[in-house]
Design an enzyme around this catalytic site. Structure first.
Site, mmCIF file in Angstrom:
data_model
loop_
_atom_site.group_PDB
_atom_site.id
_atom_site.type_symbol
_atom_site.label_atom_id
_atom_site.label_comp_id
_atom_site.label_asym_id
_atom_site.label_seq_id
_atom_site.Cartn_x
_atom_site.Cartn_y
_atom_site.Cartn_z
ATOM 1 N N THR A 390 0.904 -1.108 0.005
ATOM 2 C CA THR A 390 0.115 -0.064 -0.040
ATOM 3 C C THR A 390 0.832 1.290 0.076
ATOM 4 O O THR A 390 2.115 1.216 -0.104
ATOM 5 C CB THR A 390 -0.794 0.031 1.316
ATOM 6 N N THR A 408 -14.253 25.260 2.343
ATOM 7 C CA THR A 408 -14.727 25.827 1.432
ATOM 8 C C THR A 408 -16.019 25.694 0.982
ATOM 9 O O THR A 408 -16.797 24.688 1.589
ATOM 10 C CB THR A 408 -13.987 25.570 0.196
ATOM 11 N N ASP A 432 -17.002 21.065 -8.879
ATOM 12 C CA ASP A 432 -15.438 20.550 -8.798
ATOM 13 C C ASP A 432 -15.578 18.831 -9.358
ATOM 14 O O ASP A 432 -14.329 18.623 -9.861
ATOM 15 C CB ASP A 432 -14.994 20.308 -7.350
HETATM 16 O O1 DON Z 1 -11.778 22.017 -3.365
HETATM 17 C C1 DON Z 1 -11.326 22.861 -4.277
HETATM 18 O O2 DON Z 1 -10.171 22.533 -4.754
HETATM 19 C C2 DON Z 1 -11.861 23.827 -4.599
HETATM 20 N N1 DON Z 1 -13.144 24.004 -4.490
HETATM 21 C C3 DON Z 1 -11.384 24.976 -3.798
HETATM 22 C C4 DON Z 1 -12.059 26.434 -4.071
HETATM 23 C C5 DON Z 1 -11.253 27.771 -3.677
HETATM 24 O O3 DON Z 1 -9.973 27.525 -3.502
HETATM 25 C C6 DON Z 1 -11.816 29.005 -4.043
HETATM 26 N N2 DON Z 1 -10.832 29.912 -3.822
HETATM 27 N N3 DON Z 1 -10.599 30.885 -4.471
#
Ligand code: DON
Length: 578
Positions: A390, A408, A432
């Site tokens: 692993t 976030t 995302d």
């Molecule tokens: O998880 C992440 O990578 C993104 N949702 C992060 C978003 C973020 O950092 C916005 N900032 N400016």
């Protein structure tokens, strides 16, 4: 005599100009006035907190001084930053946290990232022709993943906290009820997202004035609904958010939009404990975030690729250094697109991606003084067989215990939807995910098969709470917001500090750059490179895009027993300690 004074004045001025040029000629960095520096940098003996909020840093300090431990302070900071940076993070979102225990030298890694609702699926964000429906993953009910922050904090507190849970929530309740002055970054976010905020009753009532305009800088922003929600969270150890009245209100607002998040989704939210990503760089140990973040993996990969070079003797912003570092970033982002996703759902070849051997193979692709192009990297890199075995904040105490956490709601004001009567800004973390295997997200990053939407899957992140250790002793704790730029900003700050040996302030202040393979360009944050540096990079074949990208590093170093905090001078925030 008069002439002599005039002459010496002239000589002095010329000397000063020369000194200024000489000091500045090695690399560019952000310059701030003394007042700003005082707020953003501090050296203390016992405890240090760096966060992106002044009220938030104060909240953490209050809890430590009242007898809480570092975890209690981190919980208080998380709730407070939810109030003070409602455009960036909040209880309607999620995040990651790493606690490093100085005594056992063990890292405790918590994943409270949002999960895709049960009814979501691979084609959730494309139309019948397979075309991406962009706004659906960005605004309103469909954009929101099931939030994990509250249950995550409750679990961390249950496992490791010392003070009563409800006490840790109090500073945030106060901040929401009494309000705080709108600062420039918050005002800018309100202006930029005005049209989206206007779509939802509670969002517009809280974040815009009666005329539908953003609150001016200096206006005291009170969030009474959020204060009440936080009180209930304090009384129920967060459970009401997942199974009680708060949950019902969230679901009502989401379903009013005909979107899918349900009581079952909220009740079924799972916090995950994970194994840290571990790597090394020239004798330093790197500890960072595993999937569903891509951050730790690629920070280690970038550092592995660069470990073989003597970047220090080349210079921190020498075109050669920038070329090698950008190429390493490009190669890492190519693998991000191909391999990364939620490792509970897809196989992620972590061992290989973070191995020195694989980095050595990638290093061979980097050409002397010539940029790699998007096209020539289009064929995925063969990995061989995977071996079978692993708003970031940092806290550190004098014993060497560390908390780093990045949290976030994704884009500014997330989905823009405030669940009615709760003051909770719902995230837009569903963006995302890759809407399709070749879709592009808010940060312009290419999607990939492994990151397609699936029920209960977590969207791929770049968030990278990170720790650097040497000989068992903490060296540096850091992290930042800013989408895909997070991992390159963290990697660069580590390089600036341990490879280039810049003082911590300068390591944070130095100009940052970012290459994510697609778009095929080096993006540069102000102050931009010197003209000659830019020209040399262009001659190597790089396209240079001078456009700020908003990383805000929150760093703490342990320097011979002194705790040195730097909260990025580019933004709102504060280093506090004692
Ligand atoms: O998880 C992440 O990578 C993104 N949702 C992060 C978003 C973020 O950092 C916005 N900032 N400016």
């Amino acid at each position: 005599m008069k002439n002599f004074i005039k002459m010496s004045h002239l000589v002095l001025t010329i000397t000063l100009i020369f000194i200024a040029i000489a000091c500045d000629s090695s690399y560019r960095q952000v310059k701030v006035d003394a007042e700003n520096k005082k707020k953003h940098e501090l050296i203390s003996d016992n405890f240090m907190i760096t966060t992106q909020g002044e009220g938030t840093s104060a909240a953490g300090l209050e809890i430590i001084k009242a007898g809480g431990n570092i975890i209690d302070a981190a919980v208080a900071v998380s709730f407070a930053i939810s109030v003070e940076r409602p455009h960036s993070t909040g209880i309607g979102g999620g995040g990651f946290l790493i606690y490093y225990d100085a005594k056992t030298k063990k890292s405790h890694v918590y994943d409270f990232r949002e999960m895709a609702p049960l009814k979501s699926h691979k084609k959730y964000f494309v139309d019948a022709e397979g075309k991406q429906i962009k706004d659906k993953s960005l605004t309103g009910g469909f954009a929101a993943g099931t939030p994990g922050l509250v249950r995550g904090l409750a679990k961390i507190h249950k496992d490791l906290g010392k003070m009563d849970w409800d006490k840790t929530v109090q500073p945030a309740i106060k901040l929401a009820r009494n309000g705080f002055k709108v600062y420039p970054a918050l005002h800018n976010a309100m202006s930029a997202e005005r049209d989206r905020l206007l779509k939802f009753t509670d969002s517009k009532e809280i974040f815009l004035n009666k005329a539908g305009e953003p609150w001016p800088i200096g206006h005291v922003l009170v969030q009474e609904d959020l204060a009440k929600t936080l009180e209930t969270i304090a009384q129920t150890y967060g459970e009401d958010f997942y199974t009680g009245d708060i949950a019902k209100k969230i679901v009502a607002s989401i379903q009013e939009q005909k979107a899918d998040m349900s009581m079952q989704d909220l009740a079924g939210y799972e916090v995950k404990k994970r194994d840290a990503i571990k790597g090394s760089y020239k004798g330093y140990e790197i500890i960072s975030m595993p999937p569903p973040s891509s951050g730790g993996t690629h920070i280690v990969q970038i550092l592995n690729i660069l470990e073989d070079y003597d970047l220090k003797s080349m210079g921190v912003q020498n075109p050669k250094t920038i070329h090698l570092t950008s190429a390493a970033m490009q190669l890492a982002f190519r693998d991000r697109q191909r391999y990364m996703g939620d490792s509970d759902f897809v196989d992620v070849p972590l061992k290989t991606l973070t191995s020195k051997d694989y980095a050595a193979r990638l290093r061979k692709l980097i050409k002397k003084n010539k940029a790699l192009s998007f096209e020539e990297l289009k064929t995925p890199s063969p990995l061989g067989k995977e071996p079978e075995h692993t708003t970031h904040f940092s806290l550190m105490d004098k014993e060497g215990n560390i908390v780093v956490s990045t949290q976030t709601i994704n884009g500014w004001f997330g989905s823009a939807l405030v669940a009615e009567g709760t003051g909770i800004v719902m995230n837009n973390e569903m963006d995302d995910f890759a809407a399709s295997a070749s879709g592009v997200n808010l940060f312009g990053a290419l999607g990939g098969e492994n990151n397609l939407v699936e029920a209960r899957k977590r969207p791929l992140s770049s968030m990278s709470p990170s720790i650097v250790i040497k000989d068992g002793k903490p060296v540096l704790a850091l992290g930042t917001p800013s989408g895909t730029r997070i991992l390159t900003c963290v990697a660069q700050t580590i390089l600036n500090y341990i490879e280039h040996e810049l003082p911590l302030w300068e390591a944070v202040a130095a100009t940052r750059y970012h290459h994510q393979w697609y778009p095929d360009e080096i993006r540069v944050d102000p102050p931009y490179f010197y003209t000659n540096t830019k020209k040399e990079l262009q001659a190597m074949g790089y396209k240079i895009n001078e456009k700020g990208f908003g990383c805000s590093i929150q760093a703490i170093a342990n320097e011979n027993g002194k705790l040195h905090g730097v909260s990025d001078m580019r933004g709102y925030g504060q280093a506090v300690g004692f």
